[in-house]
Design an enzyme around this catalytic site. Sequence first.
Site, short mmCIF file in Angstrom:
data_model
loop_
_atom_site.label_atom_id
_atom_site.label_comp_id
_atom_site.label_asym_id
_atom_site.label_seq_id
_atom_site.Cartn_x
_atom_site.Cartn_y
_atom_site.Cartn_z
NE ARG A 111 -3.79 -2.30 2.37
CZ ARG A 111 -3.59 -3.50 2.88
NH1 ARG A 111 -2.43 -3.79 3.45
NH2 ARG A 111 -4.53 -4.42 2.83
CG ASP A 137 -6.66 -4.25 8.12
OD1 ASP A 137 -5.93 -4.82 7.31
OD2 ASP A 137 -6.98 -3.04 8.01
NE ARG A 179 -9.54 -8.20 4.31
CZ ARG A 179 -8.85 -7.35 3.57
NH1 ARG A 179 -7.78 -6.73 4.09
NH2 ARG A 179 -9.20 -7.11 2.32
CG HIS A 189 -5.37 -0.55 5.67
ND1 HIS A 189 -5.85 -1.81 5.98
CD2 HIS A 189 -5.69 -0.33 4.37
CE1 HIS A 189 -6.45 -2.31 4.91
NE2 HIS A 189 -6.35 -1.44 3.92
#
Length: 317
Positions: free
Chosen positions: A92, A152, A155, A179
């Site tokens: 990212r 996250d 998940r 993140h």
Amino acid sequence: MKNGGGNRVAVIGTGFVGASYAFALLNQGIADEIVLIDANENKAAGDAMDFNHGKVFAPKPTDIWHGDYRDCRDADLVVICAGANQKPGETRLDLVDKNIAIFRSIVESVMASGFQGLFLVATNPVDILTYATWKFSGLPPERVIGSGTILDTARFRFLLGEYFAIAPTNVHAYIIGEHGDTELPVWSQADIGGVPIRKWIESKGEQAREDLERIFANVRDAAYQIIEKKGATYYGIAMGLARVTRAILHNENAILTVSAYLDGLYGERDVYIGVPAVINRNGIREVIEIELDDHEQTWFHHSAATLKEVLARFFFR
């Protein structure tokens, strides 16, 4: 254009994430008005037509149209989903150079409309771009929110629920930090039904600890796995953005793991990073400082330092 009144959400960027998010808003009846804004005006116009054809099946009337930055003036919330997407093999943080310039143009255009609402940022690297949105907008930090580690955390709860055969809604556990690759699980505060997860695995021995480490690795690397399989992630984050939007527009005072500005909490200053925060109509009401053990605190500082190192290239001069 605007017909009625009520809560207006402006969605900037109608790619996979933006369109999925608008679809979630429509299906959950969260907003009264949704305006779609994209550099590709035909794409935004086509999405608006498509959504309008399905409004008869929606839970409540919602005005949806494609517009431009002038429509942000009366928006309660501007959600930025525009920017370069993560490609296979990219982290990212690799996206930051591509997206900082894009964000400067977007945020300055939104503010030029006379916008007085809240920003919600989804584009990666989300912590860096949330900080950039705050800087470019000049708004108070509590009115600029990033999606942070909300996905996250979702998940994490899903995988833990699957492992223990418990509904994920009854699993209380957080992923915090960047993140990205330096995020961390807060095992010390994770529980199921009020029983610490560490206690759940006491009787299971070393194998259970290895299982939990593998669960976290799958959380951290989920985006890479999905991108490899289908090119992009969008449904999960779209639903997460819809959840944050509902907390804002419905003034819920909900606790969600978003990218929030820290000014001393967790021992960190001048950084946006994923932490639990109370979200309401005014944005981030307060950041919740959960107790971390020594290992988690060190890990969190490393995560913040990683973000600050990137921010220094653009803002700390």
